[in-house]
Design an enzyme around this catalytic site. Structure first.
Site, PDB file in Angstrom:
ATOM      1  N   LYS A   1      69.188   5.451 -68.678  1.00 32.58           N
ATOM      2  CA  LYS A   1      68.123   5.110 -69.632  1.00 32.58           C
ATOM      3  C   LYS A   1      68.565   5.439 -71.060  1.00 32.58           C
ATOM      4  CE  LYS A   1      63.630   6.816 -71.129  1.00 32.58           C
ATOM      5  NZ  LYS A   1      62.813   5.602 -71.056  1.00 32.58           N
TER       6      LYS A   1
ATOM      7  N   GLY B   1      38.289   0.864 -73.590  1.00 30.53           N
ATOM      8  CA  GLY B   1      38.304   2.327 -73.551  1.00 30.53           C
ATOM      9  C   GLY B   1      39.233   2.999 -74.526  1.00 30.53           C
TER      10      GLY B   1
ATOM     11  N   GLU C   1      39.593   7.800 -75.637  1.00 35.51           N
ATOM     12  CA  GLU C   1      40.589   8.362 -74.712  1.00 35.51           C
ATOM     13  C   GLU C   1      41.773   9.065 -75.382  1.00 35.51           C
ATOM     14  OE1 GLU C   1      41.680   5.482 -71.673  1.00 35.51           O
ATOM     15  OE2 GLU C   1      39.649   4.650 -71.611  1.00 35.51           O
TER      16      GLU C   1
ATOM     17  N   ASP D   1      37.573   1.944 -64.341  1.00 31.85           N
ATOM     18  CA  ASP D   1      38.694   0.989 -64.356  1.00 31.85           C
ATOM     19  C   ASP D   1      39.288   0.804 -62.974  1.00 31.85           C
ATOM     20  OD1 ASP D   1      39.153   0.285 -67.152  1.00 31.85           O
ATOM     21  OD2 ASP D   1      39.667   2.399 -67.471  1.00 31.85           O
TER      22      ASP D   1
ATOM     23  N   HIS E   1      36.708  -2.742 -64.978  1.00 27.97           N
ATOM     24  CA  HIS E   1      37.708  -3.546 -65.690  1.00 27.97           C
ATOM     25  C   HIS E   1      38.905  -3.793 -64.786  1.00 27.97           C
ATOM     26  CE1 HIS E   1      40.869  -4.732 -68.415  1.00 27.97           C
ATOM     27  NE2 HIS E   1      41.536  -3.631 -68.140  1.00 27.97           N
TER      28      HIS E   1
ATOM     29  N   CYS F   1      42.911  -5.910 -64.723  1.00 30.11           N
ATOM     30  CA  CYS F   1      43.923  -6.615 -65.506  1.00 30.11           C
ATOM     31  C   CYS F   1      45.239  -6.642 -64.740  1.00 30.11           C
ATOM     32  CB  CYS F   1      44.116  -5.910 -66.847  1.00 30.11           C
ATOM     33  SG  CYS F   1      44.653  -4.209 -66.687  1.00 30.11           S
TER      34      CYS F   1
ATOM     35  N   HIS G   1      48.292  -7.671 -75.494  1.00 30.87           N
ATOM     36  CA  HIS G   1      49.714  -7.439 -75.225  1.00 30.87           C
ATOM     37  C   HIS G   1      50.580  -7.840 -76.404  1.00 30.87           C
ATOM     38  CE1 HIS G   1      47.745  -7.804 -71.315  1.00 30.87           C
ATOM     39  NE2 HIS G   1      48.547  -6.832 -70.988  1.00 30.87           N
TER      40      HIS G   1
HETATM   41  N1  GLN Z   1      40.585   2.504 -69.928  1.00 26.73           N
HETATM   42  C1  GLN Z   1      41.994   2.218 -69.915  1.00 26.73           C
HETATM   43  C2  GLN Z   1      42.459   1.978 -71.342  1.00 26.73           C
HETATM   44  O1  GLN Z   1      41.683   1.480 -72.113  1.00 26.73           O
HETATM   45  C3  GLN Z   1      42.294   1.008 -69.073  1.00 26.73           C
HETATM   46  C4  GLN Z   1      43.762   0.687 -69.014  1.00 26.73           C
HETATM   47  C5  GLN Z   1      44.135  -0.394 -68.041  1.00 26.73           C
HETATM   48  O2  GLN Z   1      43.329  -1.171 -67.599  1.00 26.73           O
HETATM   49  N2  GLN Z   1      45.375  -0.475 -67.698  1.00 26.73           N
HETATM   50  O3  GLN Z   1      43.594   2.236 -71.683  1.00 26.73           O
HETATM   51 ZN    ZN Z   2      43.522  -3.187 -68.363  1.00 28.81          ZN
END
Ligand code: GLN
Ligand code: ZN
Length: 788
Positions: free
Chosen positions: A19, A462, A514, A629, A671, A673, A724
């Protein structure tokens, strides 16, 4: 007699040397020669380790400077046009350009897509192919590494290659190529290049070559099975060739068993993990081993072929059951020309060495829990021990059997692996615990009254940008450089800032941001019993990126509230609703190493109860909305469809157990993803969250087509801001996406949200994007909601 083999070894180096050298090279600080030297040192160390352990068939070309599929792309010269490669051997710059993209004056090329390697957390580079793809032998890597091992240590290694059929099945059509292009059309020309490769390996003295065909552990069409047959019939015709081992892993081979058995290949590699477990303790994705054992026992053995029995699990961190493994291997021995004890798959998915964990490091990684674990080095030892036991009898490995017995006993009986209180609670769970008191429409009524939200409410997922200051504060606390009080003060200041920002921008449901979380699984795992965290147990995730998944070694519970203090603090700072943020049980499970002495579903239910306790405490503290999540829920889907229902049943059940504890007027959000959710929309509905916030901007709202057909009962927020990318979406484009959603869904059920959390973004673009997003929500309110 029995021989021993390892299907692949971790390649990042004991101290992640690869790495650091690779990233140094990318920054222009490490020369190509230095990088090559680092690679060589790692390879030689790995070979030597396996040689010293007494492994008979040692892999090569399992090393990679980025990814083994990318290596195969280079090997066969399948370099997409945009990298400006003009033949000859693929050089290191082109190789890394494919992996990471390249932006120079001369070239502006995006990276190739990366995606998950089957159901692991490793990611590979997806080959881009089309009718015009021309293959040619374009890398000497497998030859060089075989020669290197011969020269340095006198080992005739087994070069490992992605098999040609899996290579094609893992590909995607290149840009501009129509979707009905079938990559298998390229089989003949690809096999020609593979023919050259194995011929050349034979010339330099390779006795065996391992061709990985993991695609055949998923459901496969007739044409794909034909391709497998054709490819290897052709390769077997190569006049001077090594023996061919076709290796499969991660599940059973199904209909491909008959194909492999009838081929003139010399070796077949099958995954036997799970066969050694007590009935009922087999983790769902490890049913495969049992089926493979049945094939060999009942559908005709491998009379002329060597069976590479993948019995030491290459994707977990647990010791094998040596006695049971020997029993299973003895059963297989008479069904094959030659039994070879092996790992189920490459050990790439395990950390390198348990002994690299400092004594008294992670508080729970003590002598007892350590004795239950095996990382790559220890697994190599197990392979060697099993082969010896088969060859010389159990007496020859009496000491190892004894130690193994003791470790397994302690694991079975320890109060840390089994907590009666937790078990009783799981036992006592009933369907009623997994159901809200009232149906969604009624809940929606009371929630609307209580929350007083506008239509098209705007919220986030979040996290807010994680600045250097926040990371520094967390590190200082960890290293004892600041006191807890000072740390809390800094976090509160950050929460103040994030809450004020959200009010000012005009979001409707706020979050605390967070800042205190390093990672959404680790943060919670560290506060639960039953988890252990490591210092050095790194596993490659992709390229130079490594992760240290937590290890769930015992019954899981939550001794004290985990988030209530932060969330209530945030709520005290605003009149608007704050939502509590939690990670769901399935995601906690998927992103950890999970104990293999009970079904995954049971561990997941324990996690669900721990989170349920937190949900209850948040509600008690007056928090009106709780967001749980579950980004990983799709990833856990087993490779074969026959196991989908079972998985989805307990995954959805666990989520509902975690969230159904609340009153009607407390809103549950979730949520998801990182995946396409088209396959599991029905189950997402069954999760019965009041609001589901789901990644959609990135896939240009593809999900809408599904909802157009089926509808969706509860509230839903299809992401409109692709987080992203640093790009700032305009209010118009987001309003357009929302408009599309409103044509398919009911306007009153739609929420406005980004695709995912914002923690990897910078503040300026976050601010601009969220302002635009709120603007888009306002526009929709004006257009679609009649003024009252
Ligand atoms: N609550 C998390 C954040 O906002 C969710 C992250 C995710 O879905 N990978 O970072
Ligand atoms: Zn997400």
């Amino acid at each position: 007699m029995a021989l021993s083999n390892v299907a692949g070894f971790p390649r990042i180096g004991r101290n992640r040397e690869l790495k650091f050298a690779t990233e140094g090279h990318w920054r222009g600080e490490t020369s190509a020669e230095e990088l090559a030297a680092t690679g060589k040192a790692i390879r030689v160390e790995n070979w030597k380790l396996m040689q010293d352990a007494g492994i008979d068939l040692i892999p090569s070309n399992d090393f990679s400077h980025y990814d083994q599929v990318l290596d195969a792309i280079a090997l066969v010269g399948a370099v997409p046009e945009r990298y400006g490669w003009d033949g000859g051997d693929v050089d290191l710059d082109t190789y890394f350009a494919m992996a990471r993209g390249r932006q120079t004056d001369a070239l502006d090329a995006t990276a190739q897509e990366m995606t998950k390697w089957f159901d692991t957390n490793y990611h590979y580079i997806v080959p881009e192919l089309g009718p015009g793809t021309q293959f040619s032998l374009s890398s000497s890597k497998p030859f060089d590494e075989h020669a290197e091992a011969m020269e340095e240590l006198g080992i005739d290694t087994v070069p490992v290659l992605i098999g040609p059929v899996s290579f094609l099945l893992l590909s995607k059509p290149a840009d501009g190529v129509s979707d009905d292009f079938n990559a298998l059309d390229l089989l003949e020309s690809l096999v020609e290049v593979y023919g050259e490769v194995i011929e050349r390996l034979a010339e330099q003295g390779a006795t065996w070559v391992q061709l990985d065909e993991p695609c055949f552990v998923a459901d496969r069409a007739e044409r794909e099975l034909d391709a497998l047959r054709l490819a290897y019939e052709e390769l077997c015709k190569v006049r001077e060739r090594p023996r061919l081992l076709v290796k499969t892993y991660f599940d059973h081979v199904g209909a491909a068993y008959g194909v492999l058995r009838d081929l003139p290949i010399e070796g077949v590699g099958l995954d036997f993990t799970g066969v050694t477990h007590e009935e009922g303790a087999v983790p769902a994705h490890e049913h495969g081993g049992r089926h493979n054992a049945e094939f060999v026992a009942e559908h005709g053995g491998l009379d002329d072929q060597w069976l590479f029995a993948g019995i030491v699990d290459g994707r977990n961190v647990w010791i094998s059951h040596l006695e049971h493994s020997l029993d299973a291997l003895e059963g297989l021995r008479d069904r094959t020309a030659q039994l070879v004890v092996s790992t189920s798959c490459s050990l790439l998915h395990t950390p390198i060495d348990l002994d690299a964990e400092p004594a008294g490091g992670g508080a729970d990684l003590d002598d007892e829990t350590r004795s239950w674990m095996a990382f790559a080095v220890q697994k190599v030892g197990e392979v060697a021990t099993l082969a010896k036991g088969l060859a010389d009898g159990r007496g020859a490995i009496a000491e190892q059997l004894d130690a193994n017995d003791r470790a397994l006993d302690s694991r079975r009986e320890s109060s840390r692996s089994r907590n009666p209180e937790v078990r009783d609670r799981v036992e006592a769970l009933s369907e009623a615990d997994a159901r809200r008191d009232t149906a969604f429409p009624d809940r929606k009524q009371v929630q609307r009254q209580k929350l007083g939200l506008p239509s098209f409410p705007a919220t986030t997922i979040g996290s807010f940008p994680q600045t250097d200051e926040i990371r520094t504060a967390r590190r200082q606390l960890r290293q004892g450089e600041i006191q807890l009080a000072a740390y809390k003060e800094r976090m509160r200041a950050e929460i103040d800032r994030v809450v004020a920002f959200q009010e000012e921008v005009g979001l409707d449901v706020l979050v605390h941001g967070e800042p205190e979380r390093n990672d959404m699984v680790q943060y919670f795992g560290e506060q639960m019993l039953g988890f252990v965290f490591t210092e050095n147990a790194w596993v490659q995730s992709y390229g130079s990126r490594c992760v240290r998944p937590p290890i769930i070694f015992g019954d899981v519970s939550r001794p004290a509230p985990m988030t209530v203090e932060w969330i209530t603090y945030a709520q005290s700072k605003t009149e608007k609703p704050i939502k509590g943020m939690l990670t769901g049980p399935v995601t906690m499970l998927e992103w950890s190493f999970v104990r293999d002495d009970q079904p995954r579903s049971e561990t997941c239910e324990q996690l669900a109860l721990a989170i349920r306790d937190e949900v209850a405490d948040l509600e008690k503290a007056g928090i009106p909305i709780i967001h749980v999540d579950e980004p990983a829920i799709r990833e856990g889907l087993p490779l074969r469809r026959e196991h989908w229902d079972e998985y989805l049943r307990w995954a959805v059940y666990s989520f509902r157990v975690a969230t159904s504890v609340v009153r009607d007027d407390t809103q549950i959000q979730t949520h998801m993803c990182y995946s396409d959710f088209g396959d599991i929309l029905e189950q997402i509905q069954e999760m019965d969250a009041d609001v589901t916030l789901i990644e959609a901007a990135r896939s240009r709202m593809e999900l809408l087509h599904e909802w157009e057909k089926t509808g969706f009962a509860n509230d839903i927020g299809p992401g409109v801001y692709d987080i992203h990318s640093p790009r700032i979406p305009t209010a118009e484009e987001m309003a357009e996406l929302l408009g599309e959603a409103a044509r398919v869904l009911r306007p009153e059920q739609i929420w406005v949200t980004p695709d995912c959390g914002l923690k990897t973004r910078a503040w300026p673009e976050t601010e601009a994007s969220l302002r635009n997003m709120v603007q888009a929500a306002k526009q929709l309110r004006e257009e679609l909601v009649p003024a009252s």
